[in-house]
Design an enzyme around this catalytic site. Structure first.
Site, PDB file in Angstrom:
ATOM      1  N   ASP A 250       0.340   2.036  -9.449  1.00  0.00           N
ATOM      2  CA  ASP A 250       1.127   2.523  -8.323  1.00  0.00           C
ATOM      3  C   ASP A 250       1.120   4.043  -8.243  1.00  0.00           C
ATOM      4  O   ASP A 250       0.905   4.632  -7.181  1.00  0.00           O
ATOM      5  CB  ASP A 250       2.559   2.009  -8.461  1.00  0.00           C
ATOM      6  N   ASP A 296       7.023  -4.648  -4.546  1.00  0.00           N
ATOM      7  CA  ASP A 296       8.166  -4.019  -5.197  1.00  0.00           C
ATOM      8  C   ASP A 296       9.326  -4.986  -5.376  1.00  0.00           C
ATOM      9  O   ASP A 296      10.347  -4.622  -5.958  1.00  0.00           O
ATOM     10  CB  ASP A 296       8.633  -2.804  -4.391  1.00  0.00           C
TER      11      ASP A 296
END
Length: 395
Positions: A250, A296
């Site tokens: 990420d 997420d």
């Protein structure tokens, strides 16, 4: 698994989604902002409502998905059985995700073909973004219908009285004949499941035709809940490998390149939750969206679900680690939003979610003297359990 950004265009996001403030021109947010149109400035109330709603929507699939993950292995269909993630799977996942993300980037950025017409040379894209998104929309249309139907089935079952004429059906595909016959698909369902499928199909048609944000959210919530319910980490160490790898993934793709942002602005699929920041002014026709990617939600969610199953294995009638992880997720997501608004810069959400969702439960386990027991806890895949039971019977 995403970036936090402002001013992106709605249709889409990357394979590892994000929280984005979006500005679009049409009623359902499917076209990017025209440069000549003045940028909408959301009110503090609208922004607070949008992000508060996103946080609430993120918590629902984690909470209910974790609860359903405890008993999902007892389902009547093979499709309801959990998929166990091993340490090898966890180590490979960031690499596979990176290859997928970069592949989508190449498609959307444009693989071009040069042609010569007379003395002029023209360049055109081999793969049209429109056709790629059309294929993706149809793919997620089918998956969304199945996911939403599976999600709402337990709730629909409680709405009907016991005397409801509920007929049983079975969809069976086999390969071979007689002794060599092998089951490929064996799916059992009933009348209530068909009603769920009909409702989900209506939502699917609504999404395909209008790309409305409510239809998008229904599919997104269904995908997230199914992911948390059916994806099982086999132990805490595997969870650390997966979260640690995606933490690096990420941060790299958000801070190191523009790949994720490019794909995010081009990818049309219900793999994010959105909520309009201008809903107070425009109602359901609002088009300035805040966005939270499903990555997420699902990635920390499957770790929190593992903590719940560990709580259950302790037989103490306590859910200490589940609630600790759940509160840690709220803190991490809130911190992500706070940092974004403070520094006005894109933020990878897992940068904050991973340390919070792992650090706090580990600290509690250390204080309670159960850290070693937590890391020793391991789940056996359903297939392995059946094989062991068969061996015992044979012996």
């Amino acid at each position: 698994m995403a970036e936090v950004d402002q001013g992106s265009a709605f249709p889409g996001e990357a394979a590892s989604p994000a929280i984005d403030s979006l500005n679009a021109t049409d009623s359902n947010g499917t076209d990017s902002t025209n440069a000549t149109v003045a940028k909408f400035v959301s009110t503090p109330e609208g922004t607070a409502l949008a992000y508060g709603s996103l946080v609430l929507m993120a918590l629902l699939p984690i909470f209910f998905g974790a609860l359903r993950s405890v008993n999902c292995a007892k389902g009547k269909n093979s499709s309801d059985m959990p998929e166990t993630i091993t340490s090898r799977d966890a180590a490979r996942f960031p690499i596979i995700a990176s290859c997928t993300l970069f592949g989508l980037y190449l498609f959307f950025k444009g693989v071009c073909l040069s042609t010569r017409k007379g003395t002029a040379q023209e360049t055109e894209k081999i793969f049209s973004e429109e056709y790629i998104n059309m294929l993706l929309s149809m793919y997620f249309f089918v998956l969304g219908i199945l996911a939403l139907s599976h999600t709402i089935s337990p709730f629909v079952n409680r709405l009907f009285p016991e005397n409801f004429p509920n007929k049983q059906y079975q969809l069976l595909f086999t390969q071979g004949s007689e002794e060599n016959k092998e089951e490929i698909v064996n799916y059992e369902f009933d009348t209530k499941d068909l009603l769920c499928l009909c409702f989900s199909s209506v939502v699917g048609v609504w999404y395909i035709l209008k790309k409305h944000w409510i239809a998008n959210n229904l599919f997104g919530l269904a995908f997230a809940l199914n992911g948390v319910e059916l994806l099982h980490l086999n132990n805490v160490s595997t969870g650390c490998i997966l979260l640690g790898g995606l933490f690096v993934y990420d941060v790299f793709w958000v801070f190191g390149t523009n790949v994720m942002v490019t794909v995010a602005k081009s990818f049309e699929a219900p793999i994010k939750l959105v909520f309009p920041q201008d809903i107070l002014e425009k109602g359901l026709a609002a088009n300035n969206f805040a966005m939270l990617g499903l990555g997420d939600i699902v990635i920390p969610g499957i770790f929190i679900a593992l903590l719940l199953r560990f709580d259950v294995s302790l037989n103490k009638n306590s859910r200490t680690y589940f609630y600790t992880g759940f509160l840690a997720y709220i803190f991490g997501l809130g911190l992500t939003i706070f940092v974004m608004h403070t520094f006005k810069h894109a933020q990878p959400a897992l940068l904050y979610l991973v340390p919070a969702c792992t650090g706090l439960p580990f600290f509690v386990a250390l204080v309670k003297g159960e850290l070693t027991e937590m890391f020793r806890y391991e789940e056996t895949p359903p297939e392995s359990k059946e094989e062991k039971e068969t061996e015992k019977k044979e012996n």
